[in-house]
Write an enzyme that holds these catalytic residues in place. Structure first.
Site, PDB file in Angstrom:
ATOM      1  N   SER A  67      31.381  33.033  36.173  1.00 51.56           N
ATOM      2  CA  SER A  67      30.455  32.545  37.245  1.00 51.56           C
ATOM      3  C   SER A  67      29.833  31.532  37.544  1.00 51.56           C
ATOM      4  O   SER A  67      29.170  30.557  36.639  1.00 51.56           O
ATOM      5  CB  SER A  67      29.002  34.358  36.600  1.00 51.56           C
ATOM      6  OG  SER A  67      30.083  35.509  36.691  1.00 51.56           O
TER       7      SER A  67
HETATM    8  N1  SAH Z   1      30.628  36.968  32.320  1.00 55.29           N
HETATM    9  C1  SAH Z   1      31.688  36.373  32.367  1.00 55.29           C
HETATM   10  C2  SAH Z   1      32.303  36.190  34.280  1.00 55.29           C
HETATM   11  C3  SAH Z   1      33.447  36.999  33.741  1.00 55.29           C
HETATM   12  S1  SAH Z   1      34.613  37.770  34.780  1.00 55.29           S
HETATM   13  C4  SAH Z   1      31.224  34.701  31.760  1.00 55.29           C
HETATM   14  O1  SAH Z   1      30.408  34.510  31.590  1.00 55.29           O
HETATM   15  O2  SAH Z   1      32.011  33.922  32.580  1.00 55.29           O
HETATM   16  C5  SAH Z   1      34.710  38.901  34.320  1.00 55.29           C
HETATM   17  C6  SAH Z   1      35.514  39.153  33.252  1.00 55.29           C
HETATM   18  O3  SAH Z   1      36.061  40.815  33.959  1.00 55.29           O
HETATM   19  C7  SAH Z   1      37.355  39.005  33.218  1.00 55.29           C
HETATM   20  O4  SAH Z   1      36.962  38.141  32.413  1.00 55.29           O
HETATM   21  C8  SAH Z   1      37.564  40.698  33.837  1.00 55.29           C
HETATM   22  O5  SAH Z   1      38.731  39.990  32.713  1.00 55.29           O
HETATM   23  C9  SAH Z   1      36.140  41.133  32.863  1.00 55.29           C
HETATM   24  N2  SAH Z   1      36.907  42.238  32.987  1.00 55.29           N
HETATM   25  C10 SAH Z   1      37.374  43.078  34.170  1.00 55.29           C
HETATM   26  N3  SAH Z   1      37.527  44.498  34.617  1.00 55.29           N
HETATM   27  C11 SAH Z   1      37.351  44.817  33.320  1.00 55.29           C
HETATM   28  C12 SAH Z   1      36.878  45.998  32.262  1.00 55.29           C
HETATM   29  N4  SAH Z   1      37.369  46.868  32.864  1.00 55.29           N
HETATM   30  N5  SAH Z   1      36.530  46.042  30.967  1.00 55.29           N
HETATM   31  C13 SAH Z   1      36.313  44.855  30.167  1.00 55.29           C
HETATM   32  N6  SAH Z   1      36.155  43.810  31.063  1.00 55.29           N
HETATM   33  C14 SAH Z   1      36.438  43.454  31.864  1.00 55.29           C
END
Ligand code: SAH
Length: 218
Positions: A67
């Protein structure tokens, strides 16, 4: 080039990121301090590490994104607004950066990621950086982390199309869920505070997150 030189450069560029966050309205010094201490470039592929301290979301592996620093800062401000939470649940570990920021401020952080390879690389980083209060696992975030509930805060960093109300069961009364909601390219960032009966909702702004998907990827 010696490594001390590289370190100084990245400290300086990191400080510029903090200055920009301040200019954009991030006022909580605890958040700025935490983000000043974390080497965001380690959470990003080496090829993009030179852009780690720009205020942009960047691609990480498996089509996911880390993000934008401003959004991480905004969500973290919201997490700690009233008090530093004891127990936080994050859904969507991704690179692990948001969890690391929370790890500096909360008692314990539990983070769930559906793509196992991302969970593993985030876990390696948490160990390398010495976080003893962050636990992560591969699972579908829709289920939360029932054995560790209740949480003071749940932060969702991928967007469901509608609010996953079931997760409110894993919050303490007065606890807060912060999440983007919506489909397509744009979502609303919401804070829901759980009440004895129901919840109170606050709109925090428009954001863009990858979708919250079903199931796990091993
Ligand atoms: N907090 C992260 C942002 C990651 S983007 C950071 O600081 O980098 C969102 C993430 O959510 C992705 O890695 C994706 O694989 C994950 N995601 C999507 N659906 C999900 C679910 N149902 N359960 C767990 N993770 C999920």
């Amino acid at each position: 080039m010696n490594s001390a030189g590289i370190g100084m450069t990245s400290n300086r560029t990191r400080q510029r990121m903090i200055d920009r966050l301040r200019q954009r309205g991030i006022a909580d010094e605890r958040v700025l301090q935490a983000m000043a201490e974390i080497p965001r470039h380690l959470f990003i592929d080496e090829a993009l590490a030179h852009r780690a301290y720009e205020d942009d979301a960047l691609p990480i592996k498996y089509g996911q994104t880390i993000s934008q620093p401003y959004v991480v800062a905004r969500m973290t401000e919201e997490v700690i607004r009233d008090s530093l939470p004891g127990k936080v649940l994050e859904l969507g570990t991704g690179s692990g950066y948001q969890a690391a920021v929370l790890g500096q401020l909360a008692g314990q952080v539990f983070s769930v990621e559906r793509i196992d390879k991302l969970t593993r690389s985030a876990r390696r980083l948490f160990i390398r950086l010495g976080y003893q209060n962050i636990r992560c696992k591969t699972a579908d975030g829709h289920d939360g982390w029932p054995s560790e509930a209740p949480f003071d805060t749940i932060i969702i960093t991928a967007a469901p199309e509608t609010v996953p109300f079931d997760l409110l069961d894993q919050l303490v009364i007065g606890g807060k869920m912060i999440l983007p909601v919506g489909d397509g390219r744009k979502q609303k960032l919401l804070a829901l505070v759980k009440q004895e009966h129901g919840y109170q909702e606050t709109f925090l702004g428009d954001v863009i997150f990858v979708p919250l998907l079903e199931g796990v990827v091993r």
